[in-house]
Scaffold this motif. Structure first.
Motif, short mmCIF file in Angstrom:
data_model
loop_
_atom_site.label_atom_id
_atom_site.label_comp_id
_atom_site.label_asym_id
_atom_site.label_seq_id
_atom_site.Cartn_x
_atom_site.Cartn_y
_atom_site.Cartn_z
N PHE A 12 1.00 -1.04 0.19
CA PHE A 12 0.05 0.11 0.28
C PHE A 12 0.88 1.08 0.16
CE2 PHE A 12 -3.36 2.39 1.69
CZ PHE A 12 -4.68 2.80 0.85
N GLN A 13 2.31 0.95 0.77
CA GLN A 13 2.94 2.56 0.67
C GLN A 13 3.93 2.62 -0.68
OE1 GLN A 13 5.01 3.79 4.69
NE2 GLN A 13 6.94 3.76 3.05
N ASN A 14 4.30 0.90 -1.21
CA ASN A 14 5.20 1.34 -2.03
C ASN A 14 4.00 1.76 -3.83
OD1 ASN A 14 7.44 0.33 -0.72
ND2 ASN A 14 7.23 -1.32 -1.96
N ARG A 15 2.51 1.08 -3.95
CA ARG A 15 2.16 1.64 -4.75
C ARG A 15 1.47 2.48 -4.66
NH1 ARG A 15 -0.33 -3.59 -7.37
NH2 ARG A 15 0.00 -2.87 -9.54
N ILE A 16 0.37 3.14 -3.31
CA ILE A 16 -0.34 3.84 -3.31
C ILE A 16 -0.38 5.93 -2.69
CG2 ILE A 16 -2.14 4.24 -2.11
CD1 ILE A 16 -2.20 1.04 -3.46
N THR A 17 0.71 5.14 -1.06
CA THR A 17 0.35 6.22 -0.09
C THR A 17 2.00 7.31 -0.76
OG1 THR A 17 1.70 4.68 1.23
CG2 THR A 17 -0.83 5.94 1.89
N SER A 18 2.90 6.24 -1.61
CA SER A 18 3.81 7.17 -2.08
C SER A 18 3.64 7.95 -2.80
CB SER A 18 5.56 6.32 -1.77
OG SER A 18 4.72 5.43 -3.27
N LEU A 19 3.05 7.60 -3.70
CA LEU A 19 2.42 8.75 -4.85
C LEU A 19 1.88 10.30 -4.29
CD1 LEU A 19 0.75 5.99 -7.07
CD2 LEU A 19 3.00 7.06 -6.92
N VAL A 20 1.59 10.64 -3.78
CA VAL A 20 0.83 11.11 -2.39
C VAL A 20 1.30 11.79 -1.02
CG1 VAL A 20 -1.99 11.18 -3.60
CG2 VAL A 20 -1.28 10.23 -1.70
N VAL A 21 2.00 10.82 -0.61
CA VAL A 21 2.50 12.14 0.29
C VAL A 21 4.33 11.84 -0.50
CG1 VAL A 21 3.53 11.18 2.47
CG2 VAL A 21 1.22 10.94 2.26
N PRO A 22 5.18 13.17 -0.28
CA PRO A 22 6.11 13.06 -0.43
C PRO A 22 7.30 11.94 0.05
CG PRO A 22 5.46 15.41 0.22
CD PRO A 22 4.81 14.18 0.69
N LEU A 23 8.73 11.01 -0.54
CA LEU A 23 9.10 10.18 0.39
C LEU A 23 9.46 11.04 0.96
CD1 LEU A 23 9.86 7.96 -2.94
CD2 LEU A 23 8.79 7.63 -1.79
N MET A 24 10.21 12.26 1.34
CA MET A 24 11.10 12.00 2.56
C MET A 24 10.13 12.36 3.84
SD MET A 24 10.93 16.54 2.47
CE MET A 24 11.54 16.16 3.76
N HIS A 25 9.18 12.02 3.81
CA HIS A 25 7.67 12.11 5.64
C HIS A 25 7.57 10.66 5.43
CE1 HIS A 25 8.37 16.02 5.73
NE2 HIS A 25 8.27 16.29 4.15
N LEU A 26 8.32 9.89 4.35
CA LEU A 26 7.38 8.11 4.55
C LEU A 26 8.89 7.75 5.13
CD1 LEU A 26 5.86 7.75 1.90
CD2 LEU A 26 4.48 7.56 4.10
N PRO A 27 8.51 6.49 6.42
CA PRO A 27 9.49 5.79 6.64
C PRO A 27 9.69 4.66 5.06
CG PRO A 27 7.56 4.69 8.00
CD PRO A 27 7.32 6.19 6.73
N VAL A 28 11.00 3.95 5.61
CA VAL A 28 11.49 2.96 4.07
C VAL A 28 11.08 1.44 5.05
CG1 VAL A 28 13.53 1.59 3.68
CG2 VAL A 28 13.17 4.36 3.69
N MET A 29 10.58 0.95 4.32
CA MET A 29 9.30 -0.59 4.35
C MET A 29 10.14 -1.96 4.32
SD MET A 29 5.91 1.16 5.36
CE MET A 29 5.16 -0.77 5.62
N GLU A 30 10.08 -2.57 4.64
CA GLU A 30 10.42 -3.96 4.18
C GLU A 30 9.91 -5.02 4.79
OE1 GLU A 30 14.82 -6.08 3.29
OE2 GLU A 30 14.93 -3.63 3.87
N SER A 31 9.71 -6.00 3.55
CA SER A 31 9.56 -7.42 4.50
C SER A 31 10.24 -7.97 4.83
CB SER A 31 8.41 -7.95 3.40
OG SER A 31 7.71 -9.05 4.16
N VAL A 32 9.72 -8.75 5.56
CA VAL A 32 11.20 -9.84 6.52
C VAL A 32 10.32 -11.44 6.78
CG1 VAL A 32 12.74 -8.09 7.62
CG2 VAL A 32 11.17 -8.94 9.03
N ARG A 33 11.24 -12.38 7.25
CA ARG A 33 11.14 -13.81 7.26
C ARG A 33 10.78 -14.11 8.89
NH1 ARG A 33 9.52 -16.99 4.32
NH2 ARG A 33 9.69 -16.60 1.48
#
Ligand code: ZN
Length: 435
Positions: free
Chosen positions: A77-98
């Motif tokens: 949701f962040q990678n494909r949607i919210t990052s289009l409407v919120v400047p990236l500098m204001h979003l945390p970096v997120m990653e999937s882990v096992r």
């Protein structure tokens, strides 16, 4: 879906390397405090929870070993949607882990006595999950981190409000009305705080919101959810402020708590007033909620009536969840049409608008995501002050009905209390009706 490298598995670390930070309704958050690690240093781990079902733990089936679990929807949701409407500098970096069941069980056992009792009774770590999320640790490390849950930034578009609710909804903002209802039912809330002031961009008004949040924080013993204060990664309570908060504000330890508000406000104010993030969140909330829930419900009813559907069906009944691809199309359409203008100009009585019912339902859901987010201000970490928005998960479509019922209950209750003289609250700044 990209393969996750083994080095990205927290299960390879000792569960005690992860320190409990906080939790919301759906997830619990830990920060990495173990030995230097190429992936985990400076990150937090966010794990999904499930409701507690006595005796059910051992009965939860192990998933098929080769069954692929999708990444947590918050990442996509962040990678494909919210990052289009919120400047990236204001979003945390997120990653999937096992993660695996055995490791989650150990972590869960370690953390139980750190969790608030009310949460512990309600839910627990979901041991069946094979994936979790790591994200930038916004509160750990040196300096001060302040989490604010700003809530609703605007008064509704009056066009589709009913005669019964209009004056009330334009007199006080949604947060102030809801806070009152919660207080009535014995909850601890930040009464006095008004989000319209926080989002105003006006220094005096923003300064007042810091004071209101601070006062509520102190009076509640730190138990309001609109303000959390972290010093070097530790969530602090008002009783610890003299010892722990004073030094990061440049004052001697033991400074009286009453002398901390002014320097605390001074530290936060430049970021809160100058950031572009709050105006972005406010604009998104307002433009995505073009009709108010009342107008949206009317649009739903009209659309069903005019297409031969059951006009008595409640909003969102028998309605599928938006897919990720639909969200992508939605946000592109939003950006091309509605992002900059104020309220939508569409008439809900027009068949063209009714054909776009699903677009408006999704818009309301996304508005709700931004009404429910938190922002974290990071100060004095040596990396430059910054503000980041978190908790931007997509909402479920059936929530529309919940919000319709809740809206009616809050507004009617508040209106009655006002009329009966049971509440004594001034109109919010920006109020249209001041009676
Ligand atoms: Zn208000």
């Amino acid at each position: 879906m990209a393969q996750i490298p083994a080095s990205h598995s927290p299960s390879q670390t000792d569960p005690s390397d992860w320190k409990y930070v906080s939790e919301g309704g759906a997830t619990i958050v830990f920060s990495y405090v173990g030995p230097a690690h190429p992936v985990f240093t400076g990150t937090v781990l966010r794990i999904r929870k499930v409701p507690v079902q006595p005796g059910a733990d051992s009965a939860v089936p192990e998933g098929e070993p080769d069954e692929e679990e999708p990444d947590d929807p918050s990442i996509e949701f962040q990678n494909r949607i919210t990052s289009l409407v919120v400047p990236l500098m204001h979003l945390p970096v997120m990653e999937s882990v096992r993660v695996d069941r055995e490791w989650l069980a150990k972590l869960s056992a370690l953390v139980q006595n750190k969790r608030p009792e009310l949460r512990r009774l309600k839910d627990t770590i979901d041991l069946g999950r094979k994936k979790a999320v790591i994200a930038t640790d916004l509160v750990g490390g040196k300096g001060l981190a302040v989490e604010i849950k700003p809530k609703w930034a605007f008064l509704p578009n009056p066009t589709y409000l009913s005669e019964e609710t209009k004056e009330t909804k334009l007199r006080n903002c949604r947060f102030c009305m809801h806070a009152h209802e919660k207080q009535d039912s014995g909850e601890t809330v930040a009464t006095g705080y008004c989000p319209l002031d926080l989002f105003s961009g006006d220094e005096a008004r923003v300064s007042k919101t810091v004071k209101d949040l601070w006062d509520a924080w102190v009076q509640s013993g730190g138990h309001i959810n609109n303000l959390k204060i972290f010093v070097e990664g530790v969530l602090i309570q008002p009783s610890q402020a003299s010892q722990l908060l004073a030094p990061v504000l440049g004052l001697p330890a033991d400074t009286d708590i009453n002398d901390l508000l002014a320097p605390f406000t001074k530290a936060l104010l430049p970021l809160l007033v100058e950031t572009k993030l709050l105006p972005v969140i406010g604009t998104l909330q307002r433009t995505l909620d073009a009709f108010d829930i009342e107008g949206l419900v009317r649009l739903w009813n009209l659309s069903l009536t005019n297409t031969g559907g059951d006009p008595t069906a409640v909003i969102a009944s028998n309605t599928p969840q938006p897919t990720m691809d639909e969200w992508v199309s939605f946000v592109q359409e939003y950006l091309s049409t509605n992002a900059i203008s104020g309220y939508a100009l569409e008439d809900i009585n027009s068949p063209e608008t009714q054909k776009r019912l699903r677009y408006y339902m999704m818009a309301y859901l996304m508005s709700a995501t931004f009404k429910d987010c938190s922002v974290i201000l990071r100060l004095g970490s040596g990396l430059g002050d910054r503000i980041t928005v978190i908790d931007l998960d997509p909402k479920k479509i059936e929530k529309l009905r919940t919000w319709e019922v809740q809206d009616s209950k809050i507004v009617r209750g508040f209106k009655e209390s006002l009329q009966a003289g049971k509440v004594n609250i001034a109109p919010c700044n920006d109020a249209v009706f001041r009676v």
